[in-house]
Each structure stands twice: as C-alpha cells, then as structure tokens.
Design an enzyme around this catalytic site. Structure first.
Site, PDB file in Angstrom:
ATOM      1  N   SER A  23      17.592 -44.435 109.285  1.00  0.00           N
ATOM      2  CA  SER A  23      17.712 -44.376 110.745  1.00  0.00           C
ATOM      3  C   SER A  23      18.496 -43.185 111.286  1.00  0.00           C
ATOM      4  CB  SER A  23      18.333 -45.669 111.275  1.00  0.00           C
ATOM      5  OG  SER A  23      17.360 -46.691 111.275  1.00  0.00           O
ATOM      6  N   LYS A  26      16.722 -41.310 113.882  1.00  0.00           N
ATOM      7  CA  LYS A  26      16.761 -41.588 115.324  1.00  0.00           C
ATOM      8  C   LYS A  26      17.549 -40.535 116.103  1.00  0.00           C
ATOM      9  CE  LYS A  26      16.000 -46.597 115.004  1.00  0.00           C
ATOM     10  NZ  LYS A  26      16.186 -46.979 113.593  1.00  0.00           N
ATOM     11  N   SER A  79      20.443 -49.070 116.495  1.00  0.00           N
ATOM     12  CA  SER A  79      19.380 -48.685 115.576  1.00  0.00           C
ATOM     13  C   SER A  79      18.137 -49.559 115.753  1.00  0.00           C
ATOM     14  CB  SER A  79      19.876 -48.742 114.134  1.00  0.00           C
ATOM     15  OG  SER A  79      19.378 -47.650 113.404  1.00  0.00           O
ATOM     16  N   LYS A 184      25.651 -41.884 113.613  1.00  0.00           N
ATOM     17  CA  LYS A 184      24.417 -42.648 113.381  1.00  0.00           C
ATOM     18  C   LYS A 184      24.448 -43.197 111.967  1.00  0.00           C
ATOM     19  CE  LYS A 184      20.724 -44.570 114.571  1.00  0.00           C
ATOM     20  NZ  LYS A 184      21.271 -45.710 113.789  1.00  0.00           N
TER      21      LYS A 184
END
Length: 199
Positions: A23, A26, A79, A184
């Site tokens: 993720s 993202k 997420s 993140k």
C-alpha cells in the site's frame, strides 16, 4: 534513512533491491490524483468495479457516495483499498489511463526501479526500491493535502444509517513524542510489512 534537507544518506542497506511495496503504492495514487487538479469536492459513487479482491473487508459498498477528497483521505490514512481503486477508476480515461499516469510520474521522478500495476498496492506487481521510495516521499511531501491526510488520526464517515470510524494504520501518528510529516504503511504477503515515513 535520508536527511531531507541535504539528501545525505545516513543509513542504507539493499537500496536498489526491487520488491513489492504493497500500500505504499497509494502515495503514488495520491500524487497522480492531486497533480491532475481534479476537483477534490466532486462526489464519487462506489461501484462494483471497486470490489477489487474477495475477502478484503470494506464499508465502502457499491452505491456509497463520497467526495474525491474523502476517498483520498481514506486511502492515505486507513489504506482503504476501495477508496484508492475509486480514485483510479474516476480519473479521466479510467483505470488504464491512471496506471499509465502512475508509471509516467515514476519516470518523471527518475524512479527507475519502479513499476505500478494498480492504484491499491494489492498487486505484487507494484514494485520499487528504497532508493526510489525516497524520491516518491519527497514528491508527495510537497503537497499539503497528502501530508495532512496521511498523518490524520481518524475520520467518521456516514455509511447508510450509521457512522463508520476510520483510524490511521500507523499507530506512531498518535504518539506525541513523534513529529510525523508524512507516512504510509503497507502489507501484502508478497511484500511483508512496509513503511515509509518523514519524521
């Protein structure tokens, strides 16, 4: 580990090893969305196309309405995979054009170790190196909306008749001893646990 102001590398190991990034993908999804200057207050509707993988739990069922900004917030903070998929699908030209834009942005940032296959990071084909992710974090950090959404603590979203509370996947964001500017997390079995952070 890099000094953001001087680009001095303080610690490195396997800097160019190309691995799935889950993720962390993202962040690129957010960067492409924000730099496309699409209206963040535009209302988007979740469709069947966002049901990207069986067994992935999500409160964003088909028919759910949310703004592009809220989708961005959920993708970065919690997420939320369907939110990220929604951002890609509603990009001009659709999902294929979005993934193309992700890879074009990677080339522009000289992320030569990187390849993107989808906006969520669920695909193990989303791959990068530590060296490239430093470049991605620096580019994402230039956008206040990406910074603030990635470190925000929680968001309450009306889904049907109830309020759903979303939290941050990175518990360090709630720790007062840390001053985190952008972060993140990520996890898929092919990638293991992933993290990028500016602090």
């Amino acid at each position: 580990v890099v000094n953001q102001d001087t680009d001095e590398v303080l610690f490195e190991k396997n800097t160019h090893a190309v691995l799935p990034i889950a993720s962390i993908t993202k962040l690129m999804t957010a960067l492409v969305t924000v730099e496309a200057n699409l209206p963040l207050d535009e209302e988007l509707v979740v469709s069947q196309a966002e049901l990207v993988r069986a067994g992935i739990r999500s409160n964003l069922r088909p028919g759910t309405k949310l703004t592009r900004d809220t989708a961005l917030h959920l993708a970065l903070m919690s997420s939320e995979n369907r939110a990220a998929q929604l951002l890609g699908r509603t990009y001009p030209g659709g999902l294929d054009a979005f993934v193309e834009a992700m890879n074009a942005k990677a080339r522009m940032l000289d992320m030569s170790d990187s390849h993107f296959a989808d906006p969520t990071g669920l695909s193990p084909e989303n791959r990068s190196s530590a060296n490239d992710l430093v470049k991605l974090v620096k580019a994402a950090y230039d956008h206040e909306v990406i910074r603030s959404h990635s470190v925000s603590g929680e968001l309450a979203l009306p889904v049907g008749k109830r309020m759903v509370r979303y939290g941050n996947t990175n518990r360090l964001t709630a720790n007062p001893d840390w001053d985190i500017g952008l972060q993140k997390t990520g996890y898929i079995s092919a990638a293991g646990r992933c993290l990028v952070m500016q602090a």
